[in-house]
Write an enzyme that holds these catalytic residues in place. Structure first.
Site, PDB file in Angstrom:
ATOM      1  N   HIS A  50    -105.146 -36.451  -5.740  1.00 53.62           N
ATOM      2  CA  HIS A  50    -104.385 -36.644  -6.980  1.00 53.62           C
ATOM      3  C   HIS A  50    -105.339 -36.432  -8.153  1.00 53.62           C
ATOM      4  O   HIS A  50    -106.199 -37.265  -8.407  1.00 53.62           O
ATOM      5  CB  HIS A  50    -103.767 -38.043  -7.010  1.00 53.62           C
ATOM      6  CG  HIS A  50    -103.047 -38.310  -8.302  1.00 53.62           C
ATOM      7  ND1 HIS A  50    -101.912 -37.634  -8.650  1.00 53.62           N
ATOM      8  CD2 HIS A  50    -103.311 -39.149  -9.332  1.00 53.62           C
ATOM      9  CE1 HIS A  50    -101.506 -38.048  -9.839  1.00 53.62           C
ATOM     10  NE2 HIS A  50    -102.339 -38.966 -10.281  1.00 53.62           N
ATOM     11  N   ASP A 174     -97.347 -40.414  -9.130  1.00 61.34           N
ATOM     12  CA  ASP A 174     -98.050 -41.407  -9.958  1.00 61.34           C
ATOM     13  C   ASP A 174     -97.335 -41.806 -11.253  1.00 61.34           C
ATOM     14  O   ASP A 174     -97.646 -42.851 -11.797  1.00 61.34           O
ATOM     15  CB  ASP A 174     -99.475 -40.907 -10.271  1.00 61.34           C
ATOM     16  CG  ASP A 174    -100.391 -42.022 -10.777  1.00 61.34           C
ATOM     17  OD1 ASP A 174    -100.126 -43.208 -10.443  1.00 61.34           O
ATOM     18  OD2 ASP A 174    -101.351 -41.750 -11.517  1.00 61.34           O
TER      19      ASP A 174
HETATM   20 ZN   LIG Z   1    -102.315 -39.992 -12.099  1.00 60.26          ZN
END
Ligand SMILES: [Zn+2]
Ligand SMILES: *[C@@H]1O[C@H](CO)[C@@H](O)[C@H](O)[C@H]1NC(C)=O
Ligand SMILES: *[C@@H]1O[C@H](CO)[C@@H](O)[C@H](O)[C@H]1NC(C)=O
Ligand SMILES: *[C@@H]1O[C@H](CO)[C@@H](O)[C@H](O)[C@H]1NC(C)=O
Ligand SMILES: *[C@@H]1O[C@H](CO)[C@@H](O)[C@H](O)[C@H]1NC(C)=O
Ligand SMILES: *[C@@H]1O[C@H](CO)[C@@H](O)[C@H](O)[C@H]1NC(C)=O
Ligand SMILES: *[C@@H]1O[C@H](CO)[C@@H](O)[C@H](O)[C@H]1NC(C)=O
Ligand SMILES: *[C@@H]1O[C@H](CO)[C@@H](O)[C@H](O)[C@H]1NC(C)=O
Length: 888
Positions: A50, A174
């Site tokens: 990520h 996220d």
């Molecule tokens: Zn992030």
């Protein structure tokens, strides 16, 4: 469309359709998925990284691995390392999301590496997910910029990596809550599914019990299903690996040790893994489950992850010989989705959205709806200017890029706007130096677009004017209009219909003549620059007056206005601040009347004259005292999280009476209100406009007393709102909100204020059966209705403590002079019948995010203003303003 408020419980079950199946070429897509075992529990390991497009470090610092002492992260090494590890072993798979980084890396690769990567993509071993330039936030982004950044990312992938590359799956693992409009965009673009990491902890717990972590999201109230339905999967562990199985160099879990080492730990690792897999399967509905193997900036040394996963797969699957029912494999989210599709189940249906997000009691991520309000406005305005720049690029053709002003380019601003959509950019949840960098990249993009706009206007109008742009009109600064006694104002309108727009320009003179494109006079007025605006300029100098007129421009075209200072004009303006308001206690135009309380100076009533509606509206500014944590929870208010110390906000004005003054002429009526030395407002009615404009100026927020402050504008009315209010979804849909209530689960409310805040991207309203009060915003803000009949928006916040979500800085925003950031913005207030309101707020909201942009020129006489001039060439229709014939 308004979603039904109740009765939308997840009772309908709908099967899953995969649109992508039909369009995928042989070899890639679902056809390249690994074999699975129908008789066993299949665990799909999804190796991923990520990579935030800026957060604790800037985009460039993350890409190269600069400033690793702040955070160890270097994306260039991640991509190098992953490609090598995928090549080394054909069963390995990897997914990648952030195109901003991939495109950066791609430029630096040789042809051989590029070919290798294309092959990996074609074979499904490297799968692109998401497809946006960044993983966009969903709360505070406008759908228009969202489309822009998805188009940019997908376009790059298709061009560089071929037809297999543009993703079929949205990967929003996220972002801090999820919007219905964002899901609608994915559905309408043909995505087959969406995976999420963060949903409210209560929602998640109840979905785990009911096995509803996977569902079908009906993403629109107005579009037909199944086209607007989107399969949505909530990941088991946000986007992290299961506990004990983190094998990156950033982690400290033990590696798999096999063979005859005395450190051999295979038995315990296998049994822990089988345990975790079996437990996870209890929350999901098929014999397939997904595990995300990776986290923030993982895989810089991909060998660590892959070597250990190779061993894990071998040892876990070896147990099948001894009766184990678990099969583990390298996979990707789309291969996992493919298996769910084969299962032919019906999924529960969701109509609402995933806001607000909380990751524990008292921990509502509703502060970021407002954090860094100046950056939020700059991002919105930049997208506005990007639309203008792109349109003029198309209208003027090659002349826009290669013109007399220099090389014009829209791509720099397009990329900067796309980066700004990232879930730590426009959200305001990054470190200060990173926020500064986002603004800097936008500013560089503006410069290149301004060259393009100049070239385009020059070509379309056939002149060689020296066009200039005034970027500081929000504090009434513009060198050209201040210095010149004659100048031109070109107004380009990016909307597909004619608009009329108030123009305000700083001037030194006291009397001016304004003429329209046909040479006809346009009514204008000169008003004094307010003391508050003088203060904003900082240096105390600048124009004393503002010239004001109503300009209009045709659809996707521009109009040119000529401004000339009158040599013998009599001063019609008092040189200093207008007198303190004695009378009258109301201002009005042909649409609206706004009444003020003569004793306190506050707004007290609004009337819509045509509709014969009158509504008492008390409006004022308050601050919530930020919590620093207490015995109940150590959670402090910070960049992400809003947690007031008390549910009762404190009035900004210490005295009951606020000071007021009045400006009134034929074009505008203004009541200037001062709530404190750092909080003021202008209540404004322009002639002809059907809204009340509230221009607020807030800051520097004082924090010397040691208390963080979160500033709100609150409207109180007697409307019977039955706990309901309405907020938009990314500027497109409208959703009904209900205080202390969630449509799909039984909420246990821990924060009576913060837990009722919702993102307001463009508008919020309250209504009863007949009357609707709408507030339009010029940027994203948090908003709510904390009691019936009331409506509030948080405009600015300044905090002394970090809220413990990783950014490790208090949200102090020092501003240019280090005294604390001052922010100015506008709320447009509409009062109408419920029936008529929808059209009104839709049109006004369009005019806010696609506003015309004034371009200035000294007007040496070269620019024609009459219809008979050669301004518009034969290819263009001319009515005193220019519009290419092809689009009329
Ligand atoms: Zn992030
Ligand atoms: C299967 O079980 C037998 C007997 O307990 C054991 O000897 C053997 O090593 C096991 N096989 C594996 C692959 O663990
Ligand atoms: C899928 O399930 C439906 C019933 O829910 C059934 O009618 C259909 O035949 C099934 N399709 C397949 C391919 O199994
Ligand atoms: C306007 O409303 C008031 C009270 O709501 C009513 O008495 C009056 O008759 C109305 N006037 C018109 C012109 O409808
Ligand atoms: C603000 O909160 C602090 C605790 O964090 C408290 O001590 C203080 O009295 C509060 N201030 C006001 C004006 O309520
Ligand atoms: C607010 O401040 C008071 C006084 O310091 C404290 O007792 C209380 O726990 C605080 N509440 C919250 C939610 O921070
Ligand atoms: C919420 O609680 C009510 C009553 O306690 C119950 O009837 C209802 O089924 C619950 N709803 C959900 C979605 O759990
Ligand atoms: C004025 O607009 C600029 C961006 O164009 C922004 O950076 C600045 O913060 C704004 N000023 C105020 C006082 O809001």
């Amino acid at each position: 469309m308004t979603a039904p408020g109740s009765g939308m419980a997840a009772s309908v079950a709908v099967p899953l359709l995969l649109l992508g199946v039909a369009v995928v070429a042989a070899g890639c897509g679902y056809k390249s998925c690994p074999p699975t075992r129908p008789d066993l529990l299949n665990v799909h390991l999804v190796p991923h990284t990520h990579d935030d497009v800026g957060w604790l470090k800037t985009v460039e610092q993350y890409f190269y691995g600069v400033r690793n002492e702040v955070q160890h992260a270097g994306v260039q090494y991640i991509l190098d390392s992953v490609v090598a590890q995928l090549v080394a072993e054909p069963t390995r798979r990897f997914i990648y999301a952030e195109v901003a980084f991939l495109a950066r890396w791609w430029q630096l690769q040789d042809e051989a590496t590029r070919d290798t990567v294309r092959q990996l993509v074609e074979q499904g071993r490297l799968e692109l997910v998401g497809g946006g330039w960044s993983m966009a936030d969903e709360a505070v982004t406008h759908y228009s910029a969202g489309l822009e950044q998805l188009g940019l990312g997908r376009g790059f992938l298709r061009r560089a990596l071929g037809p297999c590359a543009p993703p079929r799956l949205a990967w929003q693992i996220d972002p801090f809550g999820h919007s219905r409009q964002s899901a609608a965009t994915f559905a309408q673009m043909g995505y087959d599914g969406l995976f999420l990491g963060r949903v409210d902890h209560q929602d998640k717990a109840q979905r785990e019990q009911r096995r509803e972590l996977e569902l079908l999201w009906r993403t629109s109230g107005s579009l037909r299903s199944p086209g607007s339905d989107l399969f949505t999967g909530i990941l088991p562990n946000v986007y992290n690996p299961p506990t004990g199985f983190c094998w990156d160099q950033l982690c400290s879990d033990p590696p798999v040790v096999d063979g005859d080492s005395e450190e051999n730990n295979v038995a315990s690792i296998v049994s822990t893994f089988l345990d975790i897999a079996t437990k996870q399967a209890e929350h999901y509905r098929t014999n397939h489950i997904i595990m995300t193997m990776g986290s923030d900036f993982h895989y810089e040394n991909a060998n660590l992850w892959f070597k250990n996963m190779d061993k894990l797969i071998a040892h876990v699957n070896a147990q099948q010989a001894n009766g184990s029912r678990v099969h583990v494999l390298y996979s990707t989210p789309s291969c996992y989705l493919w298996e769910l599709h084969q299962a032919n189940l019906s999924w529960s249906l969701k109509m609402d959205d995933f806001f607000p997000y909380s990751d524990g009691p008292h921990q509502f991520w509703t502060g970021f709806f407002t954090s860094r309000p100046a950056l939020k406005r700059y991002e919105r305005l930049s997208n506005n200017f990007l639309q203008i720049c792109s349109q003029l690029e198309a209208l003027a053709g090659p002349a826009a890029r290669d013109g007399p002003y220099g090389p014009g380019d829209s791509s720099v601003l397009r990329e900067a706007v796309a980066v700004a959509q990232h879930h730590d950019a426009v959200t305001g949840t990054e470190k200060q130096h990173v926020a500064n960098d986002y603004a800097k990249q936008l500013a560089i993009g503006w410069e290149r677009c301004q060259l393009l706009v100049s070239n385009a206007l020059s070509s379309l109008s056939g002149t060689k004017e020296t066009f200039t742009f005034c970027n500081s009109l929000n504090i009434s600064v513009c060198p050209l209009t201040e210095a010149s006694s004659r100048f031109l104002v070109l107004l380009y309108n990016p909307l597909g219909r004619r608009v009329s727009w108030p123009i305000r320009l700083p001037v030194h003179g006291v009397s001016y003549t304004v003429t329209d494109p046909r040479g006809q006079p346009v009514p204008s007025e000169v008003v004094p620059v307010s003391i508050v605006t003088h203060g904003l300029r900082g240096n105390g100098i600048g124009a004393m007056q503002e010239l004001l007129f109503q300009a209009s421009a045709p659809a996707l075209g521009f109009s040119t206005f000529t401004v000339t200072r009158s040599p013998h004009g009599h001063p019609r303006v008092p040189p200093v601040q207008p007198p303190v308001l004695p009378q009258p206690w109301d201002i009005h135009n042909e649409h609206l009347r706004v009444l003020f309380d003569p004793l306190t100076g506050h707004l007290k009533e609004i009337q819509n004259l045509a509709k014969n509606i009158s509504l008492p509206v008390f409006q004022s500014y308050y601050w919530y005292n930020a919590s620093v944590g207490n015995d109940e929870s150590s959670q402090a208010s910070g960049a992400y999280i809003f947690r007031p110390n008390s549910s009762e906000p404190i009035p900004v004005s210490v005295s009951k009476r606020i000071s007021t003054s009045l400006v009134q002429n034929a074009l505008v009526q203004e009541v200037h209100q001062t709530f404190s030395s750092w909080c003021s407002q202008v209540v404004r009615l322009y002639a002809g406009q059907p809204y009340v404009e509230l221009e607020w100026t807030v800051g520097p927020i004082p924090v010397e007393d040691g208390w963080g402050k979160e500033i709100i504008s609150r409207f109180q009315t007697p409307l019977q709102t039955r706990a309901r209010f309405y907020t938009d979804s990314n500027g497109r849909q409208i959703l009904e909100r209900r205080r202390d209530y969630r449509p799909t689960w039984n909420l246990s409310q821990t924060e009576p204020v913060a837990g009722n805040y919702y993102p307001v991207t463009s508008r919020i309203f309250i209504k009863d059966k007949k009357v609707q009060l709408t507030v339009l915003t010029d940027r994203s803000q948090g908003g709510s209705s904390i009691s019936d009949g009331s409506l509030e928006l948080m405009v600015h916040r300044r905090l002394l403590y970090d809220d413990n979500r990783g950014v490790e800085e208090p949200l102090l925003e020092p501003g240019a002079d280090r005294r604390g950031l001052v922010v100015r913005g506008r709320h447009l207030l509409l009062l109408d019948t419920v029936q008529a309101a929808a059209d009104g707020h839709r049109l006004r909201a369009q005019e806010l995010f696609m506003a015309p942009y004034p371009v200035l020129a000294p007007g040496g006489g070269a620019l024609p203003t009459g219809p008979s001039s050669n301004a518009c060439r034969s290819s263009q229709r001319c009515a005193g303003s220019c519009l290419p014939a092809s689009i009329s």
